[in-house]
Structure formats: structure tokens, C-alpha cells
Design an enzyme around this catalytic site. Structure first.
Site, short mmCIF file in Angstrom:
data_model
loop_
_atom_site.label_atom_id
_atom_site.label_comp_id
_atom_site.label_asym_id
_atom_site.label_seq_id
_atom_site.Cartn_x
_atom_site.Cartn_y
_atom_site.Cartn_z
N TRP A 290 -3.39 -45.75 18.68
CA TRP A 290 -3.00 -44.55 17.60
C TRP A 290 -3.77 -44.45 16.57
O TRP A 290 -3.51 -45.66 15.18
CB TRP A 290 -1.03 -44.62 17.55
CG TRP A 290 -0.59 -43.48 17.48
CD1 TRP A 290 -0.80 -42.98 16.07
CD2 TRP A 290 -0.81 -42.36 17.96
NE1 TRP A 290 -0.48 -41.03 15.73
CE2 TRP A 290 -0.26 -40.70 17.42
CE3 TRP A 290 -0.44 -41.70 19.18
CZ2 TRP A 290 0.15 -39.58 17.42
CZ3 TRP A 290 -0.34 -40.30 19.26
CH2 TRP A 290 -0.27 -39.20 19.03
N GLU B 127 17.37 -26.27 19.42
CA GLU B 127 16.06 -26.76 20.42
C GLU B 127 17.31 -27.78 21.58
O GLU B 127 16.10 -27.63 22.26
CB GLU B 127 15.53 -26.80 19.94
CG GLU B 127 15.18 -27.80 19.11
CD GLU B 127 13.36 -28.54 18.50
OE1 GLU B 127 12.59 -28.17 19.45
OE2 GLU B 127 13.53 -28.79 16.93
N ASN C 75 -1.65 -54.38 14.98
CA ASN C 75 -0.93 -53.02 14.61
C ASN C 75 -0.22 -52.80 13.47
O ASN C 75 0.19 -53.99 13.20
CB ASN C 75 0.51 -53.02 15.71
CG ASN C 75 1.53 -52.33 15.44
OD1 ASN C 75 0.99 -51.14 14.81
ND2 ASN C 75 3.22 -52.07 16.14
N GLY C 76 -0.33 -52.06 12.80
CA GLY C 76 0.39 -51.76 11.53
C GLY C 76 -0.86 -51.10 10.64
O GLY C 76 -2.07 -50.49 10.65
N ARG D 281 2.77 -46.10 23.01
CA ARG D 281 3.36 -46.72 21.60
C ARG D 281 1.97 -45.62 21.05
O ARG D 281 1.47 -45.63 19.68
CB ARG D 281 3.58 -48.38 21.46
CG ARG D 281 4.44 -48.96 21.61
CD ARG D 281 4.05 -50.42 21.69
NE ARG D 281 4.36 -50.69 20.10
CZ ARG D 281 4.96 -50.84 19.39
NH1 ARG D 281 6.50 -50.11 19.70
NH2 ARG D 281 4.92 -50.99 17.75
N GLU E 175 15.53 -25.55 9.24
CA GLU E 175 14.92 -26.76 9.77
C GLU E 175 16.56 -27.56 10.94
O GLU E 175 16.32 -27.96 12.24
CB GLU E 175 14.17 -28.34 8.93
CG GLU E 175 14.03 -29.46 9.76
CD GLU E 175 13.42 -29.37 11.63
OE1 GLU E 175 12.42 -28.26 11.27
OE2 GLU E 175 13.45 -30.41 12.07
N LYS F 119 5.87 -30.48 23.84
CA LYS F 119 5.47 -31.51 22.72
C LYS F 119 4.32 -30.84 21.97
O LYS F 119 5.05 -30.92 20.60
CB LYS F 119 5.75 -32.88 23.07
CG LYS F 119 5.61 -33.56 21.81
CD LYS F 119 6.98 -33.67 21.14
CE LYS F 119 6.79 -34.18 19.58
NZ LYS F 119 7.73 -34.17 18.64
N CYS G 114 0.69 -48.10 17.27
CA CYS G 114 -0.17 -48.87 18.60
C CYS G 114 1.11 -50.24 19.47
O CYS G 114 2.05 -50.61 18.73
CB CYS G 114 -1.38 -49.55 17.51
SG CYS G 114 -2.26 -48.88 16.31
N HIS H 53 23.34 -9.46 1.98
CA HIS H 53 22.40 -7.94 2.83
C HIS H 53 23.23 -7.70 4.19
O HIS H 53 21.68 -7.71 4.54
CB HIS H 53 21.24 -9.01 2.00
CG HIS H 53 21.13 -8.96 0.25
ND1 HIS H 53 21.17 -7.22 -0.78
CD2 HIS H 53 20.81 -9.78 0.01
CE1 HIS H 53 21.17 -7.93 -1.53
NE2 HIS H 53 20.65 -9.49 -1.01
N LYS I 113 16.57 -27.57 14.78
CA LYS I 113 17.19 -28.61 15.65
C LYS I 113 18.34 -28.51 16.49
O LYS I 113 18.48 -28.73 17.80
CB LYS I 113 17.35 -29.98 14.85
CG LYS I 113 16.02 -30.39 13.87
CD LYS I 113 14.99 -31.58 14.75
CE LYS I 113 13.79 -31.63 15.14
NZ LYS I 113 13.20 -30.17 14.32
#
Ligand code: AGP
Length: 619
Positions: free
Chosen positions: A83, A498, A109-110, A36, A491, A614, A10, A514, A495
Site C-alpha cells: 500500500w 450511514e 512494512n512501515g 493490507r 461528521e 467505499k 503493507c 432560524h 456516521k
């Protein structure tokens, strides 16, 4: 100058102004902190001995349009853009939060880990809570201290209250008891002061972005410190023993854009560096959410793990975790294929665990909706509390990564893996299929992952950059792994594709013979994710297969793995003795760094890769 650990969760801001209204300055400063967090916002000011407060659900522009955030009196105030971590993004959960009397307002924030215990204690003392947030306990705690110790100043009361808090916090508090100051305090979540010598104004904020257009004279507040902002300026004290701390402002030669990225060139590399703190946040999840979800999973007849892209790779890794330590079979399925593959067979005995950092991916929502219509039980992990996915889930868990600005998922992936590993551990305890010693070891290593990931980023970043430069001209990459490392290899491949637009293939190393191995020619780089687990020996033979056909071997290995080092052309290392079920977390970090620096080698913008969004809200 690096502000330690920017925990995107936040944004808080406060200001003590000499000659102008605080609200408009708070409003514009919160706009600069909006990256944030932006699901709800609020401002509180002090005027004529009273607290004035406006707050609402929605982003800053939406709330300003409906409430007019500038229209609050007084030259002292605090503000917050949220957030959500605890409590859906509703007006009642937005900050600032007040005490019972409305004379105290707090922004935070936290994550307060012990908020449930504190809330119960305060409710037993007669305090009435209105929100589901952890933050609200802070305002009531301050109120309780002021009530029980009337000789305490407001600053003393805030100081006393913060001693009871466990977890991370950056707070700013005001009170009509003493309407001539702002009290701030920090533990882990970032807090900085801005000192405007031209106007005599002082500011406090989550990061310097908030006030950089007003002043670049910055005082960084450290953990365990409390600040009193008054017309005379600022005072810093140690929370522990009240000792005064002298600290002069530093000059930050940052542009506003640099400040938003905390000095990093791109959000993606900033978010890669945030991963140790994100892992700490995921280890602060409330037990009852994890227990509830693991109970649903434990009782399930059949479980589908449904997601797209990187989140699918988290599901693939989770299927190994759940099977290996809980002996629980689960089936990872691409959300875009779920309806075709299982739409007719999913039923009331099915359980869906959907994973989506945005909580808005159309394919995932469609798959979940289809299953829900056939009476399946819907569980989910998401980074966006209040998203569509949370609203259609019976139980959901927030993955605590804070907003991820880079299109490529990094810290949200790592946070998903951490939460999934915690669920697998709870299931392992419930089902008793592996030894307590194995469970204990895995839990101990899970707690060490923030430091392990921190050491990998610090020790491997330069090497990843060199390897990216060395292989920048390669026009195809292979990514191979065995066992759970298959998910890590998948993954790593995504990365690279993309953000550097390099054609890449990934498949279980056992699949090479194979078909795919026919593609191997001299010089083709093959990335092997190779942990010393049960698959190590077969992975070695796969490496040799590739090497004898001319491939260049790039290995992601445990440190001191001399056997693979002797075979590899290049390697990146992670600490050894990490339990296999946790290995995708550390082993992914070098692959993220490799992809990021390869993108730079190809002059690609890693934050905004072409053709991608996104959140893919179209099917
Ligand atoms: C990952 O780097 C990509 N941004 C993409 O594959 C992403 O993981 C996928 O679109 C799923 O997004 P979600 O987690 O928000 O559902």
C-alpha cells in the site's frame, strides 16, 4: 490475546519450508494479506546460492497472471503486498528491494522517517538507488555494513542496519551470502511468527492471517527484536544488545475471518482502534511535501477546499484551522456542487485543495478536472497514492492511513485532519499572524494526539455503547456544534446516518433559532459537540434552548466540564486543553463509537451499510 497495533500499510510474509517450494506458499499467504495493501506485489526466494525475484505493479492476481509468482525455485523466501506510502505504485517501487549487488532482498512494512538522510549517505558511498521508496535504503544499508564489516554475519549486518533506522518497520531479509536463513526485525509495525510443528516449517508475517490456515502456533515479536529463521526453527534477539530471548508459541483459536479483523467483530471498530497509530504515521510525513504544499497555499489568491462526504467535513474543519491560525481564507465546497457554483469563475488564480481518501470519487475528480481545465492549481490529499486524483494533482500528500476496509470513513478522516492541521501550522509560521507560543502549544498537542485518541477510545467505548443502547429507539437525532465543532457535528451525524440508518440533522448551533428548533419535541436526543473554546458560552445557551423544549442533551465535552455535565442527560468526555484547531480529531472519536454501537443496536452491519460504496465512482 490482542496483537498490539495493527498498522495497515503493507503486508510482509516469509517462510522457511522443509519439503516444498516457498513461492506458491508465499503467493497464497500474500493473498490473505491483500486487505493490507494491494497496489503492487513481489516475491524473492533463495536457491542454489542465488536470489530469485519477481515483482510488479497491480494486485496479486494481476501480477501473478503476468509473471507467474509460483515459478520461483527454492524453499526459502519472502514476499510483500504493498500500500504505497512513498513512491507511486510502480514496478520499480514494489518490494522486495535489492542492494547494488542483487544479493540481498528486503520486504518492509512501515515508514522510515530518516530515509532521505540515509539515502544521501549511502549514495555518497557509491550506492545506486532505483526506487523512490524509503524501504530501498534498508537493503543498501545492510550491504554497506557487510562491506565495511566483513566479519559480520548476515544477521549481524541486519541488526546493525536496523539500529540506524528511525520510524516504524517490520522487515524480512534474505541474502545469497547466507542462503539458509531469513532475518526479520520489528519496530512498531506488527510482526509475528508461525511455527508449524507438523512440517517443521516456520513463517514470519505482518499478521497471523497470512499463515493461520497452516498453523495456529504463533510467536508475537515485540519492538526492538530481531529474529533468525533457519532449518532449526527460530531465534529471537534484542536488537539493542544482542541478548537472546526465550519465547514459546501461543495457540490462537481464531478463525481466518477473525484474523483478518485482528479479533475485532468488524473492520470499522478495528479501524477506530487503529487511529492512534494512524496519527503517528501522519506525524511521520516528509517535511518537504508539507512545505511545498503550504507554499502553494500561502501564495494562492483564492483557495477552494473540494470534497464529498466525510472528506468534505475535513475540509470544513480545515477552513477554520487555516483562518484561525494562519488568517488564510479558504472556501469548502461540496465537489458535487463545485462546477455549478464556481465552474465559470474558477481561473488561473484559483487553487483547489481536493481531499479524497480513495482518490477516485467521481464528483471530486470531475470538479478538479473542471478547475484544471480553467488553469487552476490542483493540490490534493489522498489515502490512495497512485489514484486518479494523484495523477491530476500538481502536488499531493498521502494521508498514511493504510487501506480502510469499512465503508464508513474513520481513520482516513482523522488522518486527513492531522495533515490539514500540519499544513495550517506551517502556514501559521509563514504568515506570522499568531504568537509563537500558540504555534508551539498547538504543535506539542498535535504530537500528543495519538496518546490522547488512544485514551479516549479506551475510556469512552463502554460508555458510548451504553448511550447507544439507551437511545436506540430514538427515531431522529440532532447534531449541533459551534465554530470548528460544527464540522465535528456534521461528521457525527453522517456516521450515525450511514451505518445505523437513523434520520439525523446537523447544523451550526447558531442556526437552531432560524428554523430547525421547531422540530424539537420532548425526548429528542440532541448531540452537542461542546469544547471550552470561544464559542462555549453561546453553546451553553443553545443547550439550554434545546433543553427547555424537552430535548435530551447528549454532550461531547472536555473532562471536568461540570457546567455542561449539569445540563446534559448523558455525556462523553475527551481530555481538556486541546487547541481548538485540533479539536475535531479527539471530539470525533466518541461520535464514531456512538454510531458504531448504535448500528449494532439496530442489527446493521457497520462495515457494509446499505446503498453505499467505499468509493463513489459514479456522479
Ligand atoms: C464517509 O463515511 C462515506 N464513506 C462517504 O461520505 C465518503 O466520505 C465520500 O464518499 C468521499 O469519499 P472519498 O474521501 O474517497 O472521496
Amino acid at each position: 490475546m490482542d496483537i498490539e497495533g495493527n498498522k495497515n500499510m503493507c503486508g510482509i510474509f516469509g517462510c522457511f519450508l522443509k519439503n516444498e517450494k516457498a513461492a506458491p506458499v508465499i503467493h497464497s499467504s500474500l493473498k490473505r494479506l491483500e486487505y493490507r495493501g494491494y497496489d503492487s506485489v513481489g516475491i524473492a526466494t533463495l536457491f542454489d546460492g542465488a536470489v530469485f525475484l519477481k515483482k510488479g505493479q497491480g494486485n496479486i492476481d494481476e501480477v501473478h497472471k503476468s509473471l507467474d509468482l509460483d515459478d520461483l525455485p527454492g524453499n526459502i523466501g519472502i514476499g510483500h503486498t504493498r500500500w504505497a506510502t512513498h513512491g507511486a505504485p510502480l514496478q520499480v517501487n514494489s518490494h522486495p528491494h535489492s542492494d547494488c549487488t542483487g544479493k540481498i532482498a528486503v520486504v518492509h512494512n512501515g515508514i522510515i522517517e530518516n530515509f532521505n538522510d540515509l539515502k544521501l549517505e549511502l549514495q555518497n558511498l557509491g550506492h545506486t538507488f532505483v526506487s523512490k521508496t524509503d524501504t530501498e535504503v534498508i537493503s543498501h544499508l545492510i550491504e554497506e555494513v557487510m562491506k565495511s564489516k566483513p566479519s559480520f554475519s548476515f544477521a549481524d549486518a541486519v541488526q546493525e542496519a536496523t539500529k540506524r533506522l528511525e520510524g516504524s518497520f517490520a522487515i524480512a531479509a534474505i541474502s545469497s551470502h547466507e542462503p539458509d536463513k531469513i532475518i526479520c526485525a520489528r519496530n512498531e509495525s506488527p510482526l509475528v511468527l508461525g511455527i508449524n510443528d507438523n512440517t517443521g516449517d516456520v513463517y514470519c508475517a505482518s499478521d497471523i492471517t497470512a499463515f493461520l490456515l497452516l498453523t495456529n502456533r504463533v510467536v508475537i515479536i515485540n519492538n526492538g527484536e530481531l529474529v533468525v529463521l533457519t532449518a532449526e526453527g527460530y531465534l529471537i534477539k534484542k536488537i539493542r544488545d544482542n541478548s537472546l530471548i526465550e519465547r514459546v508459541p501461543e495457540i490462537f483459536q481464531w478463525t481466518a475471518e477473525m484474523a483478518v479483523k485482528q479479533g475485532y467483530p468488524h473492520f470499522m471498530i478495528k479501524e477506530i482502534h487503529e487511529q492512534p497509530e494512524v496519527l503517528r504515521n501522519t506525524l511521520r510525513l516528509q517535511d518537504h511535501y508539507l512545505d511545498l504544499m503550504s507554499t502553494f497555499l500561502d501564495r494562492a489568491t483564492e483557495i477552494f477546499l473540494v470534497a464529498c462526504g466525510t472528506s468534505y467535513h475535513a475540509c470544513l474543519a480545515a477552513s477554520y484551522m487555516f483562518s484561525k491560525i494562519a488568517f488564510l481564507p479558504t472556501y469548502p465546497v461540496y465537489a458535487s456542487e463545485f462546477i455549478e457554483q464556481y465552474g465559470k469563475s474558477v481561473n488561473i488564480d484559483s487553487t483547489i485543495l481536493a481531499v479524497s481518501q480513495s482518490g477516485e470519487t467521481a464528483d471530486t475528480i470531475a470538479a478538479v478536472t473542471c478547475a484544471q481545465q480553467r488553469a487552476a492549481t490542483i493540490l490534493s490529499l489522498t489515502n490512495a497514492i497512485g489514484s486518479t486524483l494523484t495523477r491530476i494533482s500538481r502536488v499531493y500528500i498521502g494521508t498514511q492511513a493504510g487501506p480502510e476496509i469499512g465503508v464508513a470513513a474513520t481513520k482516513t478522516f482523522i488522518s486527513q485532519l492531522s495533515v490539514l492541521a500540519q499544513l495550517a501550522l506551517r502556514l501559521a509560521k509563514k504568515r506570522g499572524k499568531v504568537s509563537q507560543d500558540e504555534i508551539d502549544t498547538t504543535e506539542e498537542q498535535l504530537d500528543k494526539l495519538p496518546e490522547i485518541v488512544n485514551s479516549i477510545v479506551k475510556t469512552q467505548e463502554d460508555k458510548a455503547k451504553q448511550i447507544a443502547h439507551k437511545y436506540a429507539k430514538s427515531n431522529i437525532f440532532f447534531f449541533l456544534g459551534r465554530g470548528i465543532s460544527t464540522a465535528t457535528a456534521f461528521e457525527g451525524r453522517l456516521k450515525l446516518m450511514e451505518i445505523a440508518y437513523i434520520p439525523s440533522l446537523a447544523f451550526p448551533a447558531g442556526e437552531s433559532k432560524h428554523g430547525p428548533i421547531s422540530l424539537i419535541e420532548h425526548g429528542i436526543p440532541v448531540v452537542f459537540v461542546c469544547q471550552k473554546d470561544d464559542t462555549y458560552k453561546t453553546a451553553i445557551s443553545n443547550i439550554i434552548e434545546m433543553k427547555t423544549r424537552g430535548a435530551k442533551i447528549l454532550a461531547i465535552i472536555e473532562e471536568d466540564d461540570d457546567e455542561v455535565k449539569a445540563l446534559a442527560d448523558d455525556y462523553l468526555e475527551v481530555p481538556k486543553n486541546i487547541p481548538g484547531v485540533l479539536s475535531p480529531i479527539p471530539f470525533t472519536i466518541p461520535l464514531q463509537l456512538l454510531a458504531y454501537y448504535m448500528a449494532l443496536e439496530h442489527n446493521c452491519n457497520p462495515d457494509m451499510p446499505r446503498n453505499l460504496a467505499k468509493s463513489v465512482t459514479v456522479k
